[in-house]
Design an enzyme around this catalytic site. Structure first.
Site, PDB file in Angstrom:
ATOM      1  N   THR A 369       0.912  -1.143   0.000  1.00 27.52           N
ATOM      2  CA  THR A 369       0.000   0.000   0.000  1.00 27.52           C
ATOM      3  C   THR A 369       0.949   1.190   0.000  1.00 27.52           C
ATOM      4  O   THR A 369       2.166   0.998   0.080  1.00 27.52           O
ATOM      5  CB  THR A 369      -0.854  -0.028   1.290  1.00 27.52           C
ATOM      6  OG1 THR A 369      -1.738  -1.121   1.219  1.00 27.52           O
ATOM      7  CG2 THR A 369      -1.662   1.231   1.514  1.00 27.52           C
ATOM      8  N   ASP A 411      -9.964  -7.942   1.703  1.00 27.21           N
ATOM      9  CA  ASP A 411     -10.110  -7.281   3.010  1.00 27.21           C
ATOM     10  C   ASP A 411     -11.466  -7.560   3.654  1.00 27.21           C
ATOM     11  O   ASP A 411     -11.672  -7.267   4.825  1.00 27.21           O
ATOM     12  CB  ASP A 411      -9.897  -5.762   2.881  1.00 27.21           C
ATOM     13  CG  ASP A 411      -8.424  -5.385   2.987  1.00 27.21           C
ATOM     14  OD1 ASP A 411      -7.617  -6.235   3.397  1.00 27.21           O
ATOM     15  OD2 ASP A 411      -8.082  -4.239   2.654  1.00 27.21           O
ATOM     16  N   SER A 440     -10.840  -1.707   6.407  1.00 26.24           N
ATOM     17  CA  SER A 440      -9.434  -1.386   6.138  1.00 26.24           C
ATOM     18  C   SER A 440      -8.683  -1.166   7.444  1.00 26.24           C
ATOM     19  O   SER A 440      -9.289  -0.968   8.495  1.00 26.24           O
ATOM     20  CB  SER A 440      -9.384  -0.103   5.306  1.00 26.24           C
ATOM     21  OG  SER A 440      -8.068   0.365   5.180  1.00 26.24           O
ATOM     22  N   GLY A 462      -0.602  -3.256   5.752  1.00 27.92           N
ATOM     23  CA  GLY A 462      -1.741  -4.119   6.115  1.00 27.92           C
ATOM     24  C   GLY A 462      -2.112  -3.931   7.572  1.00 27.92           C
ATOM     25  O   GLY A 462      -2.252  -2.797   8.057  1.00 27.92           O
TER      26      GLY A 462
HETATM   27  O1  DON Z   1      -6.940  -1.412   3.589  1.00 29.51           O
HETATM   28  C1  DON Z   1      -6.157  -2.164   4.139  1.00 29.51           C
HETATM   29  O2  DON Z   1      -6.051  -2.270   5.339  1.00 29.51           O
HETATM   30  C2  DON Z   1      -5.218  -3.005   3.290  1.00 29.51           C
HETATM   31  N1  DON Z   1      -5.810  -3.240   2.004  1.00 29.51           N
HETATM   32  C3  DON Z   1      -3.921  -2.317   3.207  1.00 29.51           C
HETATM   33  C4  DON Z   1      -2.926  -3.088   2.419  1.00 29.51           C
HETATM   34  C5  DON Z   1      -1.549  -2.745   2.743  1.00 29.51           C
HETATM   35  O3  DON Z   1      -1.233  -1.918   3.540  1.00 29.51           O
HETATM   36  C6  DON Z   1      -0.554  -3.553   2.074  1.00 29.51           C
HETATM   37  N2  DON Z   1       0.742  -3.121   2.472  1.00 29.51           N
HETATM   38  N3  DON Z   1       1.530  -3.633   3.155  1.00 29.51           N
END
Ligand code: DON
Length: 560
Positions: A369, A411, A440, A462
């Site tokens: 992300t 998610d 999220s 994440g």
């Molecule tokens: O919205 C969320 O929490 C995830 N889709 C975020 C994904 C993310 O941060 C991936 N990176 N490490």
């Protein structure tokens, strides 16, 4: 003075002066953009130089990341923005992806009710209806000052001129190429054995951006791009229709606001769990007067871990899209509630996650992300986290349109109690429903101190996003670190399930780890080569700005 005394003094002098000085990030007088790629930070900063404000720079940086950082930057995904105007007014924009109207609760399960591996992560079925273009135009419509055509032009130029492959990017491409081949019928632009120093030109994306520049937001949702996108997804076995695209709207939300000592923290509301979870953790640790514990000491890690454990257990149960589920938000973020939750914590031994709730999960390594932070020369601040979820999203790349599609559907909770790619378990509140936004962890955050702008912060990672934002704020507030120094510190993470403390490897004191193990904590240093990739800005006491750009990536600050 005797010889030996002189010797001791000299040694002491040398020792004190050789002590490594903390790294200081870029300092600027007025304005700054910190993002995952120098090309994007520069395009954002140039828009500010031209007289644009933080929202103009947001539009520029977001789109520039879609070109320069296809790993996570996107127009095929979604995100969240928190803002604070120079007069103190705050707000939040939700441009999270949505489940298509043909989505069903059990769409990732086989006939026996088991999760079908890969279906929610790889290829067209994993894709949520993208929100990024709507988000960019919505933010710009409400607050932008420069014409959008002028903002998009440098991004189109960048796509045409191309972007140089970095060493880290080469590695990421090597790692993910096998999955590009699984998800796509034909060889894609990024599957070309690219090496550090090569220049990748993104001509298809340049054309898509040119159409958006000419026709505006609706080009993506109702125009030629929408038609091509829906057709492409359906040709690849997906269920997103032209109608899904036409119906997509970004939404203004009320940010989560809470205090911690003399700080006011402003963060993302549901459908992100970020703000609520951050509030719960900070409320949980506040009574412990954290500054009395040494940074990253056993006691510090214990208190933070136990507050995290409890907050993530609640996340799993209570949180989802507020347009679909009722969330007891006021209660969850109240100081009394977290105090009550921490009542059974003791320094003598860990609380077992089984006692907080049930279920066992395996942790699966997280992907990508991206976050960027902006302060403009007028004192407005913008904090944005944007994502296609996994690295290169669903790995499905629309060759004619020139971008990757997200795999944000993962998610959602595909099945109650079953972990997603971040090992997060969900329940009823986050089940799949048509038109719903998936929960999220993204935590774009702005911190005020004594009523003034203090910090702009956020990160990918994440499930580890919330805890990385937390530690960055604590590093500055409790341990008096500068912005870059705070970002550089090793990070740890606990998310209730699995019941382990994840730590960045070889960066924590051996005796601290040993004491934690003796107390009964399980430490996992195998799964997380890096936790988070924080990009942040700190307002220094003299009013200047210090950038914290995470060296875990190619992140860079730019400004003036
Ligand atoms: O919205 C969320 O929490 C995830 N889709 C975020 C994904 C993310 O941060 C991936 N990176 N490490």
């Amino acid at each position: 003075m005797k010889h030996y005394q002189l010797l001791i003094l000299t040694t002491l002098f040398l020792l004190t002066n050789c002590k490594k000085q903390p790294e200081i990030g870029l300092i600027t007088e007025k304005a700054m953009v910190v993002s995952a790629r120098k090309e994007a930070s520069k395009i954002g900063s140039d828009i500010l130089t031209k007289g644009g404000n933080a929202f103009d720079a947001m539009a520029a940086t977001e789109l520039a990341l879609a070109v320069a950082y296809p790993y996570a930057g996107n127009i095929g995904g979604g995100g969240f923005m928190i803002y604070r105007m120079n007069n103190g007014e705050i707000g939040a924009l939700d441009y999270r992806e949505k489940a298509p109207m043909n989505a069903t609760k059990d769409m990732y399960l086989d006939s026996l009710g088991n999760v079908i591996p890969g279906k929610s992560t790889l290829g067209a079925m994993a894709v949520g209806v993208p929100g990024t273009v709507a988000g960019v135009f919505e933010a710009h419509k409400k607050f932008g000052t420069l014409p959008i055509e002028e903002i998009i032009q440098p991004v189109i130029d960048l796509a045409k001129q191309g972007v140089i492959v970095t060493k880290k990017q080469q590695k990421r491409l090597e790692k993910h190429t096998p999955n590009f081949r699984k998800a796509n019928k034909n060889t894609i632009l990024l599957d070309n054995n690219w090496k550090e120093g090569d220049t990748i030109r993104y001509s298809a994306l340049a054309e898509t951006l040119s159409r958006i520049q000419k026709n505006g937001r609706d080009e993506f949702y109702k125009g030629e791009t929408a038609k091509k996108l829906a057709q492409f997804l359906q040709d690849n076995g997906g269920i997103i229709t032209e109608e899904d695209l036409a119906n997509y709207q970004a939404k203004w939300r009320t940010p989560v606001v809470f205090t911690y000592d003399d700080l006011k923290v402003i963060s993302m509301a549901p459908p992100s769990s970020g703000g609520v979870c951050l509030a719960q953790i900070m409320n949980g640790i506040e009574p412990y007067k954290i500054e009395q514990y040494k940074h990253n000491s056993t006691e510090y890690i214990q208190v933070v871990t136990e507050a995290e454990r409890r907050a993530y257990a609640d996340r799993s149960h209570f949180l989802g899209d507020p347009d679909f589920v009722e969330i007891p938000q006021a209660k969850l973020i109240s100081k009394e509630y977290s105090k009550e939750r921490m009542k059974d914590f003791s320094f003598e031994k860990p609380t077992s996650s089984d006692d907080v709730s049930h279920g066992k999960v395996e942790f699966i390594e997280s992907d990508e992300t991206t976050h960027y932070s902006i302060v403009d020369q007028f004192g407005n601040a913008v904090s944005v986290t944007t994502t296609i979820n996994g690295a290169y999203g669903s790995k499905l790349y629309a060759p004619e349109l020139g971008f990757f599609l997200n795999n944000e559907m993962d998610d959602f909770s595909s099945k109650p109690g079953e972990p997603n790619m971040f090992g997060l378990v969900g329940a009823e509140a986050n089940k799949i429903e048509p038109g719903k936004r998936m929960l999220s962890s993204m935590t774009p955050t702005i911190v005020e101190k004594e009523g003034k702008l203090f910090m702009v912060v956020g990160t990918p990672g994440g499930s580890t996003i919330i805890t990385s934002v937390l530690q960055t704020i604590l590093n500055v507030h409790e341990y008096n670190m500068g912005m870059q120094e705070a970002v550089n510190q090793p990070r740890f993470h606990h998310q209730w399930l699995p019941d382990v403390i994840r730590m960045e490897p070889n960066s924590f004191d051996e005796s601290v780890k040993q004491r934690l193990k003796n107390l009964g904590y399980t430490i996992d240093e195998t799964n997380s080569p890096v936790i988070g990739k924080v990009d942040a800005i700190l307002v220094l006491p003299n009013g200047k700005l210090e950038g914290g750009a995470d060296h875990r990536g190619d992140d860079t600050a730019a400004g003036f």
